[in-house]
Scaffold this motif. Structure first.
Motif, PDB file in Angstrom:
ATOM      1  N   TRP A 122      17.180  95.882  61.427  1.00  0.00           N
ATOM      2  CA  TRP A 122      19.115  95.753  62.052  1.00  0.00           C
ATOM      3  C   TRP A 122      19.129  94.981  61.076  1.00  0.00           C
ATOM      4  N   PRO A 123      20.067  94.201  60.203  1.00  0.00           N
ATOM      5  CA  PRO A 123      20.675  96.079  59.353  1.00  0.00           C
ATOM      6  C   PRO A 123      19.897  95.508  57.900  1.00  0.00           C
ATOM      7  N   ASN A 124      19.645  94.560  57.106  1.00  0.00           N
ATOM      8  CA  ASN A 124      18.615  94.576  56.601  1.00  0.00           C
ATOM      9  C   ASN A 124      17.670  93.714  55.840  1.00  0.00           C
ATOM     10  N   ASP A 125      16.864  93.442  57.308  1.00  0.00           N
ATOM     11  CA  ASP A 125      15.578  92.991  57.118  1.00  0.00           C
ATOM     12  C   ASP A 125      14.699  93.534  57.531  1.00  0.00           C
ATOM     13  N   VAL A 126      13.374  92.672  56.626  1.00  0.00           N
ATOM     14  CA  VAL A 126      12.017  93.583  57.028  1.00  0.00           C
ATOM     15  C   VAL A 126      11.060  92.291  57.480  1.00  0.00           C
ATOM     16  N   LEU A 127      10.107  92.597  58.080  1.00  0.00           N
ATOM     17  CA  LEU A 127       9.115  91.710  59.043  1.00  0.00           C
ATOM     18  C   LEU A 127       8.216  92.298  59.411  1.00  0.00           C
ATOM     19  N   VAL A 128       7.348  90.828  59.530  1.00  0.00           N
ATOM     20  CA  VAL A 128       5.805  91.450  59.902  1.00  0.00           C
ATOM     21  C   VAL A 128       5.689  90.559  60.931  1.00  0.00           C
ATOM     22  N   ASN A 129       4.853  91.251  62.155  1.00  0.00           N
ATOM     23  CA  ASN A 129       4.395  90.403  63.536  1.00  0.00           C
ATOM     24  C   ASN A 129       5.657  89.774  63.545  1.00  0.00           C
ATOM     25  N   GLY A 130       6.805  90.402  63.239  1.00  0.00           N
ATOM     26  CA  GLY A 130       7.794  89.817  63.742  1.00  0.00           C
ATOM     27  C   GLY A 130       8.276  87.995  63.451  1.00  0.00           C
ATOM     28  N   ARG A 131       7.990  88.160  62.085  1.00  0.00           N
ATOM     29  CA  ARG A 131       8.825  87.088  60.764  1.00  0.00           C
ATOM     30  C   ARG A 131       9.195  87.691  59.891  1.00  0.00           C
ATOM     31  N   LYS A 132      10.128  87.830  59.293  1.00  0.00           N
ATOM     32  CA  LYS A 132      10.776  88.165  58.216  1.00  0.00           C
ATOM     33  C   LYS A 132       9.794  87.445  56.964  1.00  0.00           C
TER      34      LYS A 132
END
Ligand code: BTN
Length: 271
Positions: A122-132
């Motif tokens: 939220w509101p507008n991110d995509v993460l992989v392994n906790g990183r943006k």
């Protein structure tokens, strides 16, 4: 229509951005520049001049890429930096939910195409392994109570090493497809796949409303059911992330037991 505004030393293969694209409206007009200040600014200008729904602008690099809350967005070569013009017949409150549509589109594509454990935040991110790995900046223009246009800007850290290409302070909180996969990806193909998914989910949103989008978005929201810290404009609070409601608000149970809804802020997970 495909227009190359300036392709000097472009690493993106511009002729492959539209070839084989399976969409009805999204990406039927694409404008490419090797270097743009900000594709969102560019798209807003075009939309003001009447550019049609579905028009996409893409740049190999941005010199003044913009993030949420007036922040700068570093946009080195090798990333995917584009903005999409939409003209939904919705009221502004509904149209503001397009951020979730775009976040879900990116998350699904990263999971399906690359097998990554991508999550929505939220509101507008995509993460992989906790990183943006991706940020979305949706900007709306209204005339009275109606939406004139929405520009949905999408930035995906793709073919670069964040430690080399981004400022030092981002090296620990950001990641890229190259960092996660250990190889470079086919950027033009990713672009086309994202446009196709964006169109599908946009149509679903227009037809069936926010609920099905939100439900899927929440399935990938790793922060829900966890203790988080929210930094707003004037305060920093800790709370338990209960939900994202059908207005797109983050619902937290604060430490004193009260339940509060947030519409703006930055969220980070508490250890
Ligand atoms: C954020 O996470 O703060 C949002 C970042 C959005 C970045 C994209 S890159 C393409 C488009 N053009 C911009 O200037 N910003 C968005």
């Amino acid at each position: 229509m495909f227009v190359v505004v300036d392709s000097m030393s472009a690493k993106l293969k511009v002729n492959q951005l539209q070839d084989g694209l399976c969409t009805k409206r999204v990406g039927r007009s694409i404008l490419f520049s090797c270097r743009s200040k900000s594709t969102n600014e560019w798209a807003k200008k075009l939309a003001t001049y009447g550019a049609e729904e579905g028009t996409v602008v893409i740049a190999a690099t941005q010199t003044r890429g913009r993030g949420r809350l007036g922040r700068r967005w570093d946009s080195p070569t090798g990333g995917l930096w584009f903005s999409l013009i939409l003209r939904p017949k919705l009221n502004p409150r509904e149209a503001s939910k397009l951020t979730f549509v775009a976040g879900l589109a990116v998350t699904q594509v990263l999971r399906e195409v690359f097998g990554l454990n991508a999550e929505t935040k939220w509101p507008n991110d995509v993460l992989v392994n906790g990183r943006k790995i991706c940020g979305i900046l949706a900007e709306m223009n209204t005339i009275g109570e109606t939406v004139n246009f929405v520009v949905v800007g999408v930035g995906v850290n793709a073919n670069f090493d964040v430690e080399k290409a981004l400022p030092e302070q981002l090296g620990k909180v950001a990641t890229s497809l190259e960092n996660e996969l250990g190889r470079k990806i086919h950027l033009e193909k990713l672009f086309r796949t994202l446009l196709e998914r964006l169109e599908n989910l946009y149509e679903l949103f227009l037809k069936e409303g926010f609920d099905p989008v939100l439900e899927d978005w929440k399935n990938y929201a790793g922060f829900l059911g966890r203790q988080v810290e929210i930094t707003g404009r004037t305060e920093k609070l800790i709370g338990f992330a209960l939900d994202v409601d059908n207005e797109g608000a983050l619902v937290l149970r604060l430490e004193d037991g009260t339940i509060r809804r947030f519409f703006v802020g930055d969220v980070s997970l508490q250890a």
